[in-house]
Design a protein around this motif. Structure first.
Motif, short mmCIF file in Angstrom:
data_model
loop_
_atom_site.label_atom_id
_atom_site.label_comp_id
_atom_site.label_asym_id
_atom_site.label_seq_id
_atom_site.Cartn_x
_atom_site.Cartn_y
_atom_site.Cartn_z
N LEU A 264 -5.33 6.64 1.60
CA LEU A 264 -4.81 5.60 0.73
C LEU A 264 -4.73 6.10 -0.71
CD1 LEU A 264 -3.98 2.60 0.40
CD2 LEU A 264 -6.40 2.11 0.02
N TYR B 91 0.30 5.26 1.22
CA TYR B 91 -0.54 6.27 1.87
C TYR B 91 0.20 7.61 1.86
CZ TYR B 91 -3.23 2.48 4.09
OH TYR B 91 -4.02 1.38 4.34
N LYS C 26 -6.81 1.45 -7.38
CA LYS C 26 -6.87 2.82 -6.89
C LYS C 26 -7.40 2.85 -5.47
CE LYS C 26 -7.57 4.96 -11.41
NZ LYS C 26 -8.48 5.78 -12.25
N GLY C 27 -6.79 3.74 -4.70
CA GLY C 27 -7.28 3.99 -3.36
C GLY C 27 -8.25 5.15 -3.36
N ASP C 28 -8.20 5.94 -2.32
CA ASP C 28 -9.14 7.03 -2.18
C ASP C 28 -8.70 8.32 -2.87
OD1 ASP C 28 -9.37 5.70 1.08
OD2 ASP C 28 -10.89 5.49 -0.49
N PHE D 182 -3.05 0.62 -3.92
CA PHE D 182 -2.60 -0.61 -3.31
C PHE D 182 -2.51 -1.72 -4.35
CE2 PHE D 182 -6.76 -2.79 -2.78
CZ PHE D 182 -7.62 -1.72 -3.00
N PHE E 278 0.83 -1.20 0.00
CA PHE E 278 0.00 0.00 0.00
C PHE E 278 0.87 1.26 0.00
CE2 PHE E 278 -3.85 -2.27 1.36
CZ PHE E 278 -3.30 -3.43 1.91
#
Lengths: 111, 115
Positions: free
Chosen positions: A45, A35, A57-59, A48, A33
């Motif tokens: 995030l 961050y 895709k994260g946030d 990951f 991951f």
């Protein structure tokens, strides 16, 4: 001693530069991951990966990309760095049902 | 929406006293909880975890308590030392309401040790 390592602790780049942040883990974890951590916003995030060559895709993926060519290595790429990407970047890895293990972090400043 | 939060942003304790750091969560489906310690300029360090089938777990000088009825998690540090000064934050693993990876992080409590 198992661990997650990041290529740089501190990095200063200019606006528009391409930036590579490297992360390596020695725990044979499937999941890795990236961050970013900013005051008042906590951990967010970016991207990951559940396996080699897989990425999700994260946030907050905008402005970033990632690469996972080997199981132990997960790279974060800033295609064209901007000042709002100044932040602390944290890499982490985990087995499927265990705690995240974080790296020491890279404090990136974009001027 | 779902969230994980902390009751106090800063906690000041005397050296040698016990510290209790609290965390509230709202996702009743969460099944795994983690406490992290983060010292200034460093990455978060895993302290202790607990699964939802337990209500207490002990480590070295630390105890985590989970109260599923009121969705509350706490970290107790016994005989607090200067090296315990850090930001502590909780994380929960639940498949709904968290970030894309299923983990939701609290914002953190800054533990300050008074000599």
């Amino acid at each position: 001693d198992v661990k997650v390592t990041q290529s740089s602790r501190y990095l200063v780049k200019r606006t528009g530069e391409k930036v590579f942040l490297e992360c390596v883990q020695d725990m044979d974890h499937e999941n890795m991951f990236w961050y970013r951590q900013d005051p008042g916003l906590g951990l967010r995030l970016i991207y990951f990966s559940y396996d080699v060559k897989m990425k999700e895709k994260g946030d907050i993926p905008e402005g970033y990309s990632v690469s996972r060519e080997k199981k132990e290595r997960f790279s974060l790429i800033l295609e064209s760095a901007s000042t709002n990407q100044t932040s602390m970047y944290l890499c982490a890895s985990r087995a499927s049902t265990s705690a995240l293990i974080f790296g020491p972090g890279t404090r990136l400043t974009v001027t | 929406g779902e969230s994980v939060g902390l009751h106090l942003p800063t906690l000041s304790v005397q050296e040698g006293d016990n510290s209790i750091i609290n965390c509230a969560y709202s996702n009743s489906a969460s099944d795994y909880f983690i406490w992290y310690k983060q010292e200034s300029g460093k990455g978060p360090q895993f302290i202790i975890d607990i699964r939802s089938n337990m209500d207490k777990r002990q480590g070295q000088r630390v105890t985590v308590l989970l109260n599923k009825t009121v969705k509350h998690l706490s970290l107790q540090i016994a005989a607090t030392q200067p090296g315990d000064s850090a930001v502590y934050f909780c994380a929960e693993n639940g498949m709904s309401g968290g970030g894309a990876d299923g983990l939701t992080f609290g914002k953190g409590t800054h533990l300050i040790i008074q000599p």
